[in-house]
Write an enzyme that holds these catalytic residues in place. Sequence first.
Site, mmCIF file in Angstrom:
data_model
loop_
_atom_site.group_PDB
_atom_site.id
_atom_site.type_symbol
_atom_site.label_atom_id
_atom_site.label_comp_id
_atom_site.label_asym_id
_atom_site.label_seq_id
_atom_site.Cartn_x
_atom_site.Cartn_y
_atom_site.Cartn_z
ATOM 1 N N LYS A 1 14.876 -5.871 7.304
ATOM 2 C CA LYS A 1 14.901 -7.478 7.664
ATOM 3 C C LYS A 1 16.114 -8.438 7.753
ATOM 4 O O LYS A 1 16.106 -9.016 8.241
ATOM 5 C CB LYS A 1 13.352 -7.880 7.003
ATOM 6 C CG LYS A 1 12.173 -7.516 6.903
ATOM 7 C CD LYS A 1 11.435 -7.892 5.873
ATOM 8 C CE LYS A 1 9.834 -7.299 5.910
ATOM 9 N NZ LYS A 1 8.669 -7.843 5.122
ATOM 10 N N GLN B 1 7.261 -10.374 -1.074
ATOM 11 C CA GLN B 1 7.205 -8.634 -0.775
ATOM 12 C C GLN B 1 5.720 -8.377 -0.949
ATOM 13 O O GLN B 1 5.609 -7.622 -2.183
ATOM 14 C CB GLN B 1 8.409 -7.534 -0.396
ATOM 15 C CG GLN B 1 8.659 -6.601 -0.128
ATOM 16 C CD GLN B 1 8.071 -6.558 1.225
ATOM 17 O OE1 GLN B 1 8.899 -7.020 2.395
ATOM 18 N NE2 GLN B 1 7.396 -5.312 2.200
ATOM 19 N N ASP C 1 4.968 -14.826 7.476
ATOM 20 C CA ASP C 1 4.335 -13.927 7.595
ATOM 21 C C ASP C 1 3.205 -14.263 8.141
ATOM 22 O O ASP C 1 2.109 -13.339 9.158
ATOM 23 C CB ASP C 1 4.435 -13.082 5.728
ATOM 24 C CG ASP C 1 4.960 -12.400 5.315
ATOM 25 O OD1 ASP C 1 5.986 -11.669 6.547
ATOM 26 O OD2 ASP C 1 5.283 -11.890 3.514
#
Length: 330
Positions: A84, A128, A151
């Site tokens: 990422k 995460q 997300d």
Amino acid sequence: KLILLDSLLQEREKMLRHRLTSNVLLQQRSVCTIFNGSQLAQDINTEVKNEIIRTRTRETKFSPKLVAIAIGNNPASQIYLARKQEAAKYCGINFDKISLDYDTTEKDLINMISDINSDTSIDGLIVQLPLPEHMSEVKVCNSVLPSKDVDGFTQTNLGRLMQRTDKASLVPCTALAVKKIISSLGTTTFGRSAVVIGRSHNVGLPIQVILGADSRKGGLDMTTTLCHRHTPPADLARVLRSADMVVSAAGVPGIVHKNLLKPGCVVVDVGLNRVTDNSGNNKVVGDAHKNVREVASVVTPVPGGVGPCTVACLMHNTLLAARTYWTTHC
């Protein structure tokens, strides 16, 4: 007459060439295509990069920023975060990683999220996953401000997905990646049948919604059937045999087998499973057995299929969040 005859001959030659080309295309369709997810990811990232450059020519202070919070030292999570960060660097998105100890309390994490929510210099925030066992994934994810939830995991953004799945929505990245993969194939989805294997709230269910949603709202107009790892094998086999599109996110290696598939179908493999081979080596495999390539027309590989596109869609969502904030506050 000679001119007319020459014209007719040229027209006949064109028709013959068209037929030959058509036959070649038909032959190509009879061979399974291994989808190049890395190439599509590169295209998405380049589009994000170019859009940021274009925006900065008009608004010099436009500078998208993404923050990632990692709890503990999960090796797989570290790999994903590195990818990422690499993608963000290519796109021109500022990226900050915050590493917290495994024993960080849920309260301290949520307080940190609250501080980031209030920071107007930050456009996107991800936590995460997976989280330590002493933390609630639902509670933590819903602590993120929906406008910074790149997300797409908050109840607000998942709820919005029920109404629209178009370009203005922060769609869960894996589901958005699946949509972009299918759209890039150029195949007709209207009225076609699809089976989604997997029912997680951030992958399987959003994929089913997108595939079955009205195209006027960003969907693909497919008739979808939702299955999962506990669907009786006979029932799973029955629906798979008539499916034009199969998307598997069950996390079960080999759950999709060539004997279950309709010839010529498309298989999008979202599964990411770590297994040990006969030599004792660890490797990553998807949900689809390799033999599906003997039946399907297109298969996304694992790795190199949905994964890179998911990371690229995170960049897409970060740009969307930054642009939305900029147009409403600046």
